[in-house]
Design a protein around this motif. Structure first.
Motif, short mmCIF file in Angstrom:
data_model
loop_
_atom_site.label_atom_id
_atom_site.label_comp_id
_atom_site.label_asym_id
_atom_site.label_seq_id
_atom_site.Cartn_x
_atom_site.Cartn_y
_atom_site.Cartn_z
N UNK A 1 0.85 -1.19 0.00
CA UNK A 1 0.00 0.00 0.00
C UNK A 1 0.89 1.24 0.00
N UNK A 2 0.47 2.27 -0.71
CA UNK A 2 1.22 3.52 -0.74
C UNK A 2 0.32 4.62 -1.30
N UNK A 3 0.82 5.83 -1.25
CA UNK A 3 0.10 6.97 -1.82
C UNK A 3 0.82 7.36 -3.11
N UNK A 4 0.06 7.44 -4.18
CA UNK A 4 0.61 7.89 -5.46
C UNK A 4 0.32 9.38 -5.61
N UNK A 5 1.36 10.11 -5.93
CA UNK A 5 1.25 11.54 -6.21
C UNK A 5 1.51 11.70 -7.70
N UNK A 6 0.48 12.12 -8.43
CA UNK A 6 0.58 12.22 -9.89
C UNK A 6 0.30 13.65 -10.34
N UNK A 7 0.71 13.94 -11.55
CA UNK A 7 0.58 15.29 -12.10
C UNK A 7 1.28 16.28 -11.15
N UNK A 8 2.54 15.93 -10.82
CA UNK A 8 3.31 16.78 -9.90
C UNK A 8 3.45 18.19 -10.45
N UNK A 9 3.34 19.16 -9.57
CA UNK A 9 3.42 20.55 -9.99
C UNK A 9 4.86 21.02 -10.12
N UNK A 10 5.77 20.38 -9.37
CA UNK A 10 7.19 20.70 -9.41
C UNK A 10 7.99 19.44 -9.10
N UNK A 11 9.28 19.51 -9.39
CA UNK A 11 10.16 18.41 -9.01
C UNK A 11 10.20 18.32 -7.49
N UNK A 12 10.21 17.10 -6.95
CA UNK A 12 10.38 16.88 -5.52
C UNK A 12 11.86 16.58 -5.31
N UNK A 13 12.56 17.48 -4.62
CA UNK A 13 14.00 17.33 -4.43
C UNK A 13 14.30 16.73 -3.05
N UNK A 14 15.43 16.06 -2.98
CA UNK A 14 15.89 15.47 -1.73
C UNK A 14 15.83 16.52 -0.61
N UNK A 15 15.17 16.18 0.48
CA UNK A 15 15.06 17.09 1.62
C UNK A 15 13.83 17.97 1.61
N UNK A 16 13.13 18.06 0.47
CA UNK A 16 11.90 18.84 0.42
C UNK A 16 10.87 18.27 1.39
N UNK A 17 9.98 19.12 1.85
CA UNK A 17 8.85 18.68 2.66
C UNK A 17 7.64 18.59 1.74
N UNK A 18 7.01 17.42 1.72
CA UNK A 18 5.83 17.19 0.88
C UNK A 18 4.61 17.15 1.80
N UNK A 19 3.76 18.18 1.76
CA UNK A 19 2.57 18.18 2.61
C UNK A 19 1.50 17.23 2.08
N UNK A 20 0.92 16.48 3.00
CA UNK A 20 -0.15 15.54 2.67
C UNK A 20 -1.31 15.76 3.62
#
Length: 150
Positions: A102-121
């Motif tokens: 099981x996991x969460x898929x994030x699609x149609x990303x608005x920007x690149x997710x870079x190492x160390x970024x915080x991804x709000x969910x």
């Protein structure tokens, strides 16, 4: 002044109620997979525990145009991924959202997710009584080669 004191007491009681409701479901070790330039999808993973039987019924993220719950499983010796409507959270047990399960898929990303970024969910959990709880989670982005070591 008396009204102010009553209001302060009510606010304190209400605050305690919200805290105890939010403590019904806890999330640990939330992370998301960092992406490369132009990549439009990623995954988010975590451990979720609930005091009472519940289920994860909705996910959202301002980072992605689409956020869905998915499950990976073997079928006829082929690994397949499919969207699921909910993920059961049995009382007192930890459910791990992880690569290959099981996991969460994030699609149609608005920007690149870079190492160390915080991804709000935003996670929406529903109890057997149909009451919903919303949790805000901050997942830290990790590169693919570090994800297995998490």
């Amino acid at each position: 002044m008396k009204n102010f004191n009553k209001l302060a007491v009510l606010a304190a009681l209400f605050s305690g109620l919200i805290t105890s409701v939010q403590a019904q479901v806890t999330v640990k070790e939330a992370w998301a997979r960092a992406t490369v330039v132009q990549q439009k999808a990623s995954g988010a993973f975590m451990q979720i525990s609930s005091v009472k039987d519940a289920k994860l019924v909705e996910v959202r993220s301002p980072t992605a145009g689409i956020a869905e719950m998915h499950k990976m499983e073997m079928s006829d010796n082929i690994m397949k991924m499919r969207q699921v409507d909910s993920i059961d959270l049995p009382a007192g047990k930890t459910v791990e959202l992880k690569p290959g399960g099981f996991h969460i898929m994030l699609m149609d990303l608005k920007n690149q997710i870079k190492d160390g970024d915080i991804v709000p969910l935003v996670l929406v959990v529903e109890g057997k009584d149909k009451k919903r709880e919303t949790l805000e989670v901050k997942a830290i982005a990790k590169p693919l080669n570090q994800a297995a070591h998490h």
